[in-house]
Design an enzyme around this catalytic site. Structure first.
Site, PDB file in Angstrom:
ATOM      1  N   LYS A  93     -31.147  27.326 -78.343  1.00 62.91           N
ATOM      2  CA  LYS A  93     -30.373  27.468 -77.100  1.00 62.91           C
ATOM      3  C   LYS A  93     -30.786  28.701 -76.307  1.00 62.91           C
ATOM      4  CE  LYS A  93     -26.485  24.933 -79.103  1.00 62.91           C
ATOM      5  NZ  LYS A  93     -27.021  24.798 -80.479  1.00 62.91           N
ATOM      6  N   ARG A  94     -32.092  28.832 -76.104  1.00 60.91           N
ATOM      7  CA  ARG A  94     -32.618  29.952 -75.333  1.00 60.91           C
ATOM      8  C   ARG A  94     -32.497  29.655 -73.836  1.00 60.91           C
ATOM      9  NH1 ARG A  94     -32.231  31.897 -80.046  1.00 60.91           N
ATOM     10  NH2 ARG A  94     -33.887  33.166 -80.949  1.00 60.91           N
TER      11      ARG A  94
END
Length: 271
Positions: A93-94
């Site tokens: 979840k960058r």
């Protein structure tokens, strides 16, 4: 891995199962704690038990980051152990400003060689584009998640009555293509899956929420499947923690086989 190769895996295994490797030292069987690398040993046995049924593995990066350098080592060993024909997802979840996203992309796509990474879209196009510049790699964009707090923002409507998740889908659809972008769509909202599918008819969805979170596999297939299946349905806790003794891998195998058999029926029905 390209879309054609992924679909071939789905066809060959009659499955669209993704196994989440959310490996928690406090939950794995106690006898493994004597191993030099308990996390990798657990993952290795889970992979051996489920590889015939899974088309994807999804390590949740937080479980490895929390262990420091040893965790990163366990993650890399796990990634190298996964059979090459199976699609790998870095659930990280960058999503940050462009130059930072470029380094995140390099870390997960080049240094570690994942096939895909989950990305948060809320900083806009310049935070997502760097991940789309790697040939043969995929962005899996958060669209409509299954957690309780998702309604705080994702379902918030504009003055025109359009929910924010729809705006994200319509805008991001211009950034990538069905060949390099997927969407995270939670299984706990069957009718919402149908809404998402209308906006992005050709993309793959990564679907969490089946099993421990109460999502319906039948509804996911009914509302979400497209001509190439278009689904990777994830199960983490329901598979990897199905057993907690020395037979944990066999218990995981049984749960993975059960889901695969359900998926086979659904593929025959809807594909």
């Amino acid at each position: 891995m390209n879309r054609k190769q992924l679909f071939e895996q789905i066809q060959n295994k009659s499955s669209f199962l993704c196994v989440g490797l959310d490996t928690d030292l406090s939950k794995i069987p106690g006898h493994l704690l004597k191993e030099k690398d308990p996390v990798f040993e657990f993952n290795k046995q889970i992979i051996d038990a489920t590889a015939d049924f899974a088309v994807s593995y999804k390590p949740n990066i937080a479980f490895y980051e929390a262990l420091g350098p040893k965790g990163w080592e366990s993650l890399q060993k796990t990634l190298e152990y996964i059979p090459k024909e199976i699609f790998t997802i870095a659930d990280a979840k960058r999503g940050d400003i462009g130059n930072t996203s470029s380094l995140y992309a390099k870390a997960f796509f080049e240094t570690m060689n994942f096939d895909s990474i989950t990305v948060a879209p809320y900083m806009g196009v310049d935070s997502v584009k760097p991940f789309l510049e790697f040939e043969g790699k995929w962005v899996i964009l958060l669209a409509l998640t299954s957690n309780e707090g998702s309604k705080d923002f994702q379902l918030f409507s504009s003055k025109e009555g359009k929910p924010l998740f729809q705006e994200v889908l319509e805008k991001s659809n211009l950034w990538g293509s069905p060949e390099n972008m997927m969407y995270v769509v939670g299984a706990t909202r069957g009718e919402k899956i149908a809404e998402v599918r209308k906006i992005v008819p050709n993309h793959f969805f990564l679907v969490p929420g089946v099993g421990a979170q109460g999502g319906s596999l039948e509804e996911v297939a009914k509302f979400g499947m497209n001509k190439d299946c278009g689904l990777l349905v994830n199960s983490s806790r329901g598979i990897i923690y199905a057993g907690n003794d020395r037979n944990f891998a066999q218990a995981a195998k049984g749960e993975a086989r059960k889901l695969k058999e359900e998926m086979k029926v659904l593929l025959e029905r809807y594909l």
